[in-house]
Write a protein that holds these residues in place. Structure first.
Motif, PDB file in Angstrom:
ATOM      1  N   ASN A  52      88.178 -48.484  55.074  1.00  0.00           N
ATOM      2  CA  ASN A  52      86.935 -47.822  55.498  1.00  0.00           C
ATOM      3  C   ASN A  52      87.135 -47.088  56.827  1.00  0.00           C
ATOM      4  OD1 ASN A  52      85.485 -48.626  53.259  1.00  0.00           O
ATOM      5  ND2 ASN A  52      84.510 -50.359  54.274  1.00  0.00           N
ATOM      6  N   ALA A  53      87.852 -47.719  57.759  1.00  0.00           N
ATOM      7  CA  ALA A  53      88.101 -47.071  59.053  1.00  0.00           C
ATOM      8  C   ALA A  53      88.934 -45.800  58.867  1.00  0.00           C
ATOM      9  CB  ALA A  53      88.796 -48.046  60.000  1.00  0.00           C
ATOM     10  N   GLU A  58      89.043 -39.887  58.785  1.00  0.00           N
ATOM     11  CA  GLU A  58      89.326 -38.643  58.054  1.00  0.00           C
ATOM     12  C   GLU A  58      88.089 -37.742  58.023  1.00  0.00           C
ATOM     13  OE1 GLU A  58      91.248 -35.676  56.285  1.00  0.00           O
ATOM     14  OE2 GLU A  58      92.150 -37.480  57.126  1.00  0.00           O
ATOM     15  N   ILE A  59      86.931 -38.323  57.825  1.00  0.00           N
ATOM     16  CA  ILE A  59      85.690 -37.532  57.815  1.00  0.00           C
ATOM     17  C   ILE A  59      85.434 -36.941  59.198  1.00  0.00           C
ATOM     18  CG2 ILE A  59      83.175 -37.708  57.603  1.00  0.00           C
ATOM     19  CD1 ILE A  59      83.758 -39.770  55.317  1.00  0.00           C
ATOM     20  N   VAL A  60      85.671 -37.721  60.249  1.00  0.00           N
ATOM     21  CA  VAL A  60      85.498 -37.207  61.613  1.00  0.00           C
ATOM     22  C   VAL A  60      86.447 -36.038  61.853  1.00  0.00           C
ATOM     23  CG1 VAL A  60      85.793 -37.755  64.067  1.00  0.00           C
ATOM     24  CG2 VAL A  60      84.581 -39.349  62.572  1.00  0.00           C
ATOM     25  N   ARG A  61      87.693 -36.175  61.399  1.00  0.00           N
ATOM     26  CA  ARG A  61      88.653 -35.065  61.548  1.00  0.00           C
ATOM     27  C   ARG A  61      88.184 -33.815  60.807  1.00  0.00           C
ATOM     28  NH1 ARG A  61      92.414 -39.273  61.064  1.00  0.00           N
ATOM     29  NH2 ARG A  61      93.464 -39.619  63.030  1.00  0.00           N
ATOM     30  N   GLN A  62      87.655 -33.991  59.605  1.00  0.00           N
ATOM     31  CA  GLN A  62      87.152 -32.842  58.840  1.00  0.00           C
ATOM     32  C   GLN A  62      86.001 -32.164  59.572  1.00  0.00           C
ATOM     33  OE1 GLN A  62      86.124 -34.229  54.924  1.00  0.00           O
ATOM     34  NE2 GLN A  62      88.246 -34.658  54.363  1.00  0.00           N
ATOM     35  N   LEU A  63      85.082 -32.963  60.112  1.00  0.00           N
ATOM     36  CA  LEU A  63      83.952 -32.394  60.853  1.00  0.00           C
ATOM     37  C   LEU A  63      84.429 -31.663  62.104  1.00  0.00           C
ATOM     38  CD1 LEU A  63      81.359 -35.295  60.508  1.00  0.00           C
ATOM     39  CD2 LEU A  63      81.301 -33.065  59.378  1.00  0.00           C
ATOM     40  N   LEU A  64      85.396 -32.252  62.814  1.00  0.00           N
ATOM     41  CA  LEU A  64      85.942 -31.583  63.993  1.00  0.00           C
ATOM     42  C   LEU A  64      86.614 -30.268  63.596  1.00  0.00           C
ATOM     43  CD1 LEU A  64      87.439 -34.644  65.902  1.00  0.00           C
ATOM     44  CD2 LEU A  64      85.513 -33.220  66.644  1.00  0.00           C
ATOM     45  N   ILE A  70      81.159 -33.911  67.933  1.00  0.00           N
ATOM     46  CA  ILE A  70      81.050 -35.337  67.626  1.00  0.00           C
ATOM     47  C   ILE A  70      80.712 -36.088  68.902  1.00  0.00           C
ATOM     48  CG2 ILE A  70      82.248 -37.365  66.721  1.00  0.00           C
ATOM     49  CD1 ILE A  70      81.831 -35.190  64.630  1.00  0.00           C
ATOM     50  N   ASP A  71      79.575 -36.759  68.885  1.00  0.00           N
ATOM     51  CA  ASP A  71      79.134 -37.558  70.031  1.00  0.00           C
ATOM     52  C   ASP A  71      79.736 -38.963  69.902  1.00  0.00           C
ATOM     53  OD1 ASP A  71      77.844 -38.887  72.059  1.00  0.00           O
ATOM     54  OD2 ASP A  71      75.827 -38.340  71.421  1.00  0.00           O
ATOM     55  N   PRO A  72      80.504 -39.410  70.888  1.00  0.00           N
ATOM     56  CA  PRO A  72      81.105 -40.745  70.784  1.00  0.00           C
ATOM     57  C   PRO A  72      80.065 -41.851  70.651  1.00  0.00           C
ATOM     58  CG  PRO A  72      81.419 -39.837  72.981  1.00  0.00           C
ATOM     59  CD  PRO A  72      80.851 -38.743  72.127  1.00  0.00           C
ATOM     60  N   GLU A  73      78.880 -41.618  71.158  1.00  0.00           N
ATOM     61  CA  GLU A  73      77.802 -42.614  71.017  1.00  0.00           C
ATOM     62  C   GLU A  73      77.432 -42.795  69.542  1.00  0.00           C
ATOM     63  OE1 GLU A  73      75.443 -45.520  72.393  1.00  0.00           O
ATOM     64  OE2 GLU A  73      76.570 -44.243  73.749  1.00  0.00           O
ATOM     65  N   ASP A  74      77.453 -41.706  68.785  1.00  0.00           N
ATOM     66  CA  ASP A  74      77.181 -41.801  67.347  1.00  0.00           C
ATOM     67  C   ASP A  74      78.282 -42.586  66.635  1.00  0.00           C
ATOM     68  OD1 ASP A  74      74.864 -40.324  67.679  1.00  0.00           O
ATOM     69  OD2 ASP A  74      75.839 -38.420  67.182  1.00  0.00           O
ATOM     70  N   LEU A  75      79.531 -42.325  67.008  1.00  0.00           N
ATOM     71  CA  LEU A  75      80.641 -43.045  66.386  1.00  0.00           C
ATOM     72  C   LEU A  75      80.591 -44.534  66.703  1.00  0.00           C
ATOM     73  CD1 LEU A  75      83.661 -40.620  66.904  1.00  0.00           C
ATOM     74  CD2 LEU A  75      82.345 -41.035  64.828  1.00  0.00           C
ATOM     75  N   HIS A 107      94.929 -40.757  66.403  1.00  0.00           N
ATOM     76  CA  HIS A 107      94.246 -39.987  67.448  1.00  0.00           C
ATOM     77  C   HIS A 107      93.087 -39.175  66.877  1.00  0.00           C
ATOM     78  CE1 HIS A 107      93.654 -37.796  71.139  1.00  0.00           C
ATOM     79  NE2 HIS A 107      93.700 -36.662  70.460  1.00  0.00           N
ATOM     80  N   LEU A 108      91.924 -39.279  67.526  1.00  0.00           N
ATOM     81  CA  LEU A 108      90.762 -38.429  67.229  1.00  0.00           C
ATOM     82  C   LEU A 108      90.470 -37.612  68.475  1.00  0.00           C
ATOM     83  CD1 LEU A 108      88.268 -40.862  65.460  1.00  0.00           C
ATOM     84  CD2 LEU A 108      89.657 -39.087  64.410  1.00  0.00           C
ATOM     85  N   ASP A 109      90.151 -36.349  68.310  1.00  0.00           N
ATOM     86  CA  ASP A 109      89.831 -35.498  69.460  1.00  0.00           C
ATOM     87  C   ASP A 109      88.380 -35.692  69.891  1.00  0.00           C
ATOM     88  OD1 ASP A 109      92.322 -34.348  69.851  1.00  0.00           O
ATOM     89  OD2 ASP A 109      91.970 -32.848  68.291  1.00  0.00           O
ATOM     90  N   VAL A 110      88.045 -36.922  70.236  1.00  0.00           N
ATOM     91  CA  VAL A 110      86.703 -37.271  70.700  1.00  0.00           C
ATOM     92  C   VAL A 110      86.862 -37.954  72.048  1.00  0.00           C
ATOM     93  CG1 VAL A 110      84.629 -38.623  70.226  1.00  0.00           C
ATOM     94  CG2 VAL A 110      85.859 -37.556  68.337  1.00  0.00           C
ATOM     95  N   ASP A 111      86.089 -37.531  73.023  1.00  0.00           N
ATOM     96  CA  ASP A 111      86.160 -38.103  74.365  1.00  0.00           C
ATOM     97  C   ASP A 111      85.304 -39.366  74.424  1.00  0.00           C
ATOM     98  OD1 ASP A 111      86.431 -38.626  77.047  1.00  0.00           O
ATOM     99  OD2 ASP A 111      85.112 -36.991  77.690  1.00  0.00           O
TER     100      ASP A 111
END
Length: 130
Positions: A52-53, A58-64, A70-75, A107-111
């Motif tokens: 699941n993780a 993968e979905i986060v990468r597609q959205l980026l 992408i708000d890290p608070e949402d993640l 690695h995800l490009d999310v701060d």
């Protein structure tokens, strides 16, 4: 305290959902067999959480890649205890078992630094804040 308890309860519900056969009742009096059943359930539960993780990442990468912000608070509120996409008693293909998966890039490009600023310092080995 409540948040930690809720996380543990969510994990336990998920683990119970993943485990099948005899509704989680240990039907053997042998402690070794009981331990095996519990460990197999933990292994299966952790494998599903890991999958699941990977799917979430993968979905986060597609959205980026589509220039979504992408708000890290949402993640931080996304749970890996998802069950809707799992067919527990469905048909599963094994013809791909011999295929070597690509190397996973974690690695995800999310701060995430704004979330870390609110966290108290981790304790050192003596229970003191580092």
């Amino acid at each position: 305290m409540t948040a930690a308890t809720n996380k543990v309860e969510s994990f336990n519900r998920f683990s119970q959902w993943v485990g099948f056969g005899n509704q989680g009742v240990l039907g053997d009096n042998d402690p070794i067999e009981q331990e095996k059943a519990m460990k197999f359930n933990a292994l299966l539960t952790n494998a599903v959480i890991f999958h699941n993780a990977l799917d979430i990442a993968e979905i986060v990468r597609q959205l980026l890649g589509e220039d979504w912000e992408i708000d890290p608070e949402d993640l931080a509120h996304i749970s890996p205890y998802l069950t809707e996409h799992i067919r527990r008693f469905g048909e599963y293909s094994t013809h791909e078992l011999g295929l070597q998966p690509e190397a996973y890039d974690p690695h995800l490009d999310v701060d995430f630094s704004p979330l870390r600023d609110d966290d108290p310092p981790a304790p050192d080995g003596y229970g003191q804040a580092a």
